[in-house]
Every structure is written in structure tokens, then in C-alpha cells.
Design a protein around this motif. Structure first.
Motif, PDB file in Angstrom:
ATOM      1  N   ILE A  84       1.044  -1.694  -0.235  1.00 38.55           N
ATOM      2  CA  ILE A  84       0.315  -0.410   0.422  1.00 38.55           C
ATOM      3  C   ILE A  84       1.406   1.466   0.003  1.00 38.55           C
ATOM      4  O   ILE A  84       1.333   1.432   1.369  1.00 38.55           O
ATOM      5  CB  ILE A  84      -0.784   0.010   1.224  1.00 38.55           C
ATOM      6  N   PRO A  85       0.712   2.469  -1.226  1.00 38.23           N
ATOM      7  CA  PRO A  85       1.954   3.244  -0.769  1.00 38.23           C
ATOM      8  C   PRO A  85       1.665   4.517   0.237  1.00 38.23           C
ATOM      9  O   PRO A  85       2.622   5.156   0.651  1.00 38.23           O
ATOM     10  CB  PRO A  85       1.027   3.707  -1.984  1.00 38.23           C
ATOM     11  N   TYR A  86       0.637   4.327   0.974  1.00 33.55           N
ATOM     12  CA  TYR A  86       0.183   5.682   1.920  1.00 33.55           C
ATOM     13  C   TYR A  86      -0.743   4.617   2.583  1.00 33.55           C
ATOM     14  O   TYR A  86      -1.546   4.186   2.890  1.00 33.55           O
ATOM     15  CB  TYR A  86      -0.693   6.310   1.254  1.00 33.55           C
TER      16      TYR A  86
ATOM     17  N   GLU B  56       8.183   7.436   5.142  1.00 34.86           N
ATOM     18  CA  GLU B  56       6.653   6.938   5.400  1.00 34.86           C
ATOM     19  C   GLU B  56       5.813   8.424   5.991  1.00 34.86           C
ATOM     20  O   GLU B  56       4.440   8.360   5.552  1.00 34.86           O
ATOM     21  CB  GLU B  56       5.839   5.813   5.407  1.00 34.86           C
ATOM     22  N   PHE B  57       5.983   8.680   7.087  1.00 33.16           N
ATOM     23  CA  PHE B  57       5.406   9.818   7.455  1.00 33.16           C
ATOM     24  C   PHE B  57       5.143  10.671   6.423  1.00 33.16           C
ATOM     25  O   PHE B  57       4.464  11.868   6.691  1.00 33.16           O
ATOM     26  CB  PHE B  57       6.122  10.325   9.298  1.00 33.16           C
ATOM     27  N   ALA B  58       6.704  11.191   6.315  1.00 39.23           N
ATOM     28  CA  ALA B  58       6.586  12.286   5.482  1.00 39.23           C
ATOM     29  C   ALA B  58       5.309  12.050   3.692  1.00 39.23           C
ATOM     30  O   ALA B  58       4.752  12.729   3.576  1.00 39.23           O
ATOM     31  CB  ALA B  58       8.511  12.369   4.832  1.00 39.23           C
TER      32      ALA B  58
ATOM     33  N   ALA C 262       5.752  16.530  12.041  1.00 38.75           N
ATOM     34  CA  ALA C 262       6.163  16.585  12.702  1.00 38.75           C
ATOM     35  C   ALA C 262       6.769  15.593  13.418  1.00 38.75           C
ATOM     36  O   ALA C 262       7.570  15.212  13.908  1.00 38.75           O
ATOM     37  CB  ALA C 262       5.417  17.480  13.810  1.00 38.75           C
ATOM     38  N   ARG C 263       5.751  14.508  12.806  1.00 37.93           N
ATOM     39  CA  ARG C 263       6.294  12.321  13.243  1.00 37.93           C
ATOM     40  C   ARG C 263       7.341  12.131  12.160  1.00 37.93           C
ATOM     41  O   ARG C 263       8.352  11.365  13.069  1.00 37.93           O
ATOM     42  CB  ARG C 263       5.165  12.133  12.779  1.00 37.93           C
TER      43      ARG C 263
ATOM     44  N   ASP D 207      -1.890  16.272  -2.374  1.00 39.13           N
ATOM     45  CA  ASP D 207      -1.422  16.558  -1.088  1.00 39.13           C
ATOM     46  C   ASP D 207      -2.351  15.473  -0.591  1.00 39.13           C
ATOM     47  O   ASP D 207      -2.704  14.871  -0.931  1.00 39.13           O
ATOM     48  CB  ASP D 207      -1.673  17.992  -1.040  1.00 39.13           C
ATOM     49  N   ILE D 208      -1.777  15.107   1.141  1.00 38.30           N
ATOM     50  CA  ILE D 208      -2.180  14.352   1.650  1.00 38.30           C
ATOM     51  C   ILE D 208      -1.727  14.775   3.091  1.00 38.30           C
ATOM     52  O   ILE D 208      -1.236  15.300   3.601  1.00 38.30           O
ATOM     53  CB  ILE D 208      -1.863  12.708   1.683  1.00 38.30           C
ATOM     54  N   GLN D 209      -3.137  13.832   3.596  1.00 41.39           N
ATOM     55  CA  GLN D 209      -3.241  14.502   5.383  1.00 41.39           C
ATOM     56  C   GLN D 209      -4.443  13.687   5.863  1.00 41.39           C
ATOM     57  O   GLN D 209      -5.120  13.229   5.451  1.00 41.39           O
ATOM     58  CB  GLN D 209      -2.940  15.461   5.661  1.00 41.39           C
ATOM     59  N   GLU D 210      -3.437  13.324   6.711  1.00 43.39           N
ATOM     60  CA  GLU D 210      -4.033  11.613   7.867  1.00 43.39           C
ATOM     61  C   GLU D 210      -5.546  12.385   9.472  1.00 43.39           C
ATOM     62  O   GLU D 210      -4.240  14.576  10.021  1.00 43.39           O
ATOM     63  CB  GLU D 210      -3.470  11.627   8.465  1.00 43.39           C
TER      64      GLU D 210
END
Length: 417
Positions: A42-44, A63-65, A71-72, A382-385
Motif C-alpha cells: 500500500i503506497p500510503y 512514510e510519515f513524510a 512533525a512525526r 496533497d495528503i493529510q491524516e
């Protein structure tokens, strides 16, 4: 006092109402979402997944980037770092003789004198990819036509895919799956750059890898003689001259080998030394005493840029070698906005979205796809969790398709324009 209390409550209510109104609500519908990639991975993935791999520092930070959690990413990468020794007063006084100049302007002026420009990145730092993206337009005006990237797969298939689609896809590479790397490719393609990969394959050791990379770039130069190229590489591949004996046995890095094979003296730019860490104690000692609003190059009255350059006349004898670069970029720290301020430039702006009324369980990944690019196949813009169904994306003025996806593989999609 009673009146003051009522006024305070009223102002608080208005402030909360305004804050809620700042978040745009979209018309989401259920969507059958999947990632369209040849890879089994899974890419993300979600933070909770990558937090189970604390010892795999490099991969976890990367992966966090990729999901925009800067920050993580820094917290993970900091575990590789060591505390810097502070500067002496003499070093501080010496550094004070250098003044900050706009890095983009400085680099573009120097680039006019060169056929080849090589700029590096730290693979965990999307900020470095944003900076390379920002110098593309100026380089294009100065005659640069080609962009070579270490992270872009060096195959005919990769070249044909970008030409056929006109945008980066998940199978273009591993590092290129990070949205800001995808945007670097997207911007370069839109500007008409000839994009190529130059990574080595089949090398037995680091020395062979540096040689193969340089040979691949040389081959591209031979196909396009006298045309100007930009190379975007990772970390130490940017160094010219002889590398330290302890540096993995390279002898010379890619940039040094390129000069050896072609006789071309490239303009080499390092972004990896003077950039932020999660903990300031781990930052370069000179970087610690800066507080910049924009990417900068420090230059003295003689026009010499500051950095850890070593020239052929250096007093450093082996095993230090004569490795060097031409320009060091000092980057600003992430601050000011909900997202890092270095993401907001030109027509890119923060977009606050809320889907608190939607029936979907979080945590969720929110992925922004440019309209016209295949959802699930393209690298997202863009991606955000999010855990609270509110996110801040950084988008340009294009139309987008916004996908919300959770760990139960439930997905929603909406148009944004």
C-alpha cells in the motif's frame, strides 16, 4: 462584571462559529477506492501502522513524510542524530560577516554560467523537493531543458508512462510517491522539461553505484549535447572532489564522477546540512543561530557563500579528502500556518475542509487528486491524516477530487473547485 462575562461568552461564541465556517464542507458520496499500482505494498498507510516499526528509522520517516506528517517524521529521524557542539565566539563572529540573500535569486544567477546544476535532498524532507520545484521556472528561462532524478525509475517504461499520462503515477518510483515529489515532476512536465531517471541498477557496491549514475547522466548529455540539465539527487551524491576514505568506499560521489567523465564543472547545491530537525539540539550549530523567513544563502563581502566547502587547496589531508559543493541553502523552519509555511507559495494556499457530518470512521487519510488525473493511480497533490474529520490541505487553484479513505477500506469522494 456580569456584562463583561456576557461579552466574553458572546465573543467566544462568534470566534468558534467563525472557526467552523472556515472549514469548507463538500458533497461527499460513497466511492469504490483502491490504489492502482503494480506493487503489492500500500503506497500510503496510517500513523498507527508505521508506529509499529520504530527501529526501521529511514523507512518509517519516509512514510510519515508521504502522508504529510512532518512533525512525526522529524521525531523519527531525530533518533539517528546526535547533539551538535555549540559554536565558539570566534565562529559566531566569523559567521556574522555573512549576510542572508534570497537563495532562489542567488542560484538562478549562478546557474546562467553552468550547463549542469546538481541539487540534493534529504529523502525524508519534502521541503527540499518544494525548493527544487520553485527554481524550475527560473531555470527554464535560462535555457534548462532536462530534469534528471535519482528517485525516478530509470526505465523506458517510466519515460513512456509520464509521456502517456502527463502526470506522475504511483509506479513512477518509491520516493516520487510523496506528494511534493509528485508535484515536482508534475510542474516540470507542465513546463516542458525532458524528465529522465539515472539511477544505477545491478551495482555491487556504493562505488559502482556512483559511477553508474554518472555514466547514465553522461549518456543523456551525449544525446543532447550542449543542452542544460538539472539533476535532483539524494544526500552526498552532490559532492565534487574526492570523498573521505571512510565514505562507503566511493572514492568520488556521482557529481565528482560526472566531472571526471565529461570535464563539465557542475554547479552543486546542498540542501541537507542547514535544515531543521525536530529537536533544535540536533541542528547544525550555525543553523541553530538563524531564524529565516525564506530559503537563503549566506554571502560575505567578497561574494563567497558560506558552507562546508573544501577546495583542492584545502589543508584537510586524507582521509578527509577534497569533497565539496558550491552553494549551501539555509531553509526556514516550519512555522506560521496550519501546514508548514514553505508549502504555501505562488498560487498554492491553505484549504480547510470538514466532513464531521459524514458517516465514516476515522482515522482517515484525505487525498487530493487533480481533476483529470486518475484517482488511485496518480500521485496525490496533497495528503493529510485526521482523527477529527477536519484537515488543512495545500492546493493550487486547479479543480480537485477529494478522497477520504479509512482503515476499514471505506471511502468517500467529492469535487472541489
Amino acid at each position: 462584571m456580569k456584562h463583561l462575562f456576557i461579552i466574553a461568552i458572546t465573543l467566544l461564541s462568534v470566534a468558534c462559529s467563525t472557526k467552523n465556517e472556515d472549514h469548507k464542507k463538500l458533497d461527499f458520496v460513497e466511492f469504490d477506492f483502491h490504489f492502482d499500482t503494480a506493487s503489492n505494498e500500500i503506497p500510503y498507510n496510517f500513523s498507527s501502522y508505521w508506529d509499529t516499526f520504530p527501529t526501521n528509522v529511514d523507512r518509517t520517516a519516509w512514510e510519515f513524510a508521504k502522508i504529510g506528517n512532518i512533525a512525526r517524521m522529524h521525531e523519527i529521524w531525530d533518533t539517528k542524530e546526535s547533539i551538535e557542539i555549540g559554536l565558539t565566539q570566534e565562529q559566531r563572529d566569523s559567521f556574522a560577516l555573512y549576510k542572508a540573500m534570497d537563495a532562489i535569486d542567488y542560484i538562478l544567477n549562478k546557474a546562467e554560467e553552468h550547463q549542469v546544476v546538481i541539487i540534493n535532498e534529504a529523502h525524508q524532507m519534502p521541503q527540499h523537493r518544494v525548493f527544487t520545484t520553485r527554481i524550475l521556472e527560473g531555470l527554464k528561462r535560462r535555457g534548462f531543458k532536462h530534469l534528471g532524478m535519482e528517485g525516478y525509475f530509470n526505465t523506458p517504461q517510466a519515460d513512456s508512462i509520464i509521456q502517456a499520462n502527463g502526470y506522475p503515477i504511483l509506479d513512477s518510483g518509491y520516493f516520487t510517491q510523496e506528494p511534493q515529489f509528485g508535484n515536482l515532476i508534475r510542474t516540470a512536465f507542465d513546463m516542458g522539461f525532458n524528465i529522465f531517471g539515472y539511477e544505477s541498477s545491478g551495482h555491487a557496491n556504493g562505488r559502482e553505484r556512483e559511477i553508474n549514475q554518472a555514466r547514465n547522466i553522461e549518456s543523456h548529455l551525449n544525446r543532447y549535447p550542449n543542452e542544460k540539465i538539472l539533476i535532483h539527487c539524494g544526500f552526498d551524491h552532490v559532492y565534487e572532489g574526492g570523498m573521505p576514505n571512510s565514505s562507503m568506499g566511493w572514492g568520488k560521489a556521482m557529481a565528482g564522477r560526472l566531472t571526471e567523465f565529461t570535464g563539465i564543472d557542475p554547479l552543486t547545491i546542498s540542501q541537507t546540512i542547514y535544515s531543521e530537525k525536530g529537536n533544535r539540539d540536533y541542528e547544525n550549530s550555525y543553523y541553530q543561530i538563524t531564524d529565516l523567513e525564506k530559503p537563503s544563502v549566506f554571502v560575505n563581502e567578497s561574494g563567497e557563500p558560506f558552507g562546508q566547502q573544501r577546495k583542492e587547496t584545502s589543508l584537510d589531508l586524507p582521509p578527509m579528502g577534497t569533497f565539496r559543493y558550491d552553494i549551501a541553502v539555509f531553509h526556514p523552519r516550519s512555522k506560521k500556518y496550519d501546514r508548514p509555511q514553505w508549502m504555501v507559495y505562488d498560487d498554492r494556499r491553505e484549504v480547510k475542509l470538514s466532513f464531521v457530518e459524514e458517516d465514516i470512521q476515522c482515522p482517515c487519510l484525505v487525498l487530493a487528486y487533480k481533476k483529470g488525473e486518475k484517482v488511485g493511480k496518480a500521485v496525490p497533490y496533497d495528503i493529510q491524516e485526521t482523527d477529527d474529520k477536519k484537515v488543512t490541505l495545500v492546493l493550487d487553484k486547479s479543480d480537485f477530487e477529494i478522497v477520504i479513505w479509512n482503515q476499514k477500506n471505506t471511502a468517500l469522494k467529492a469535487e472541489f473547485n
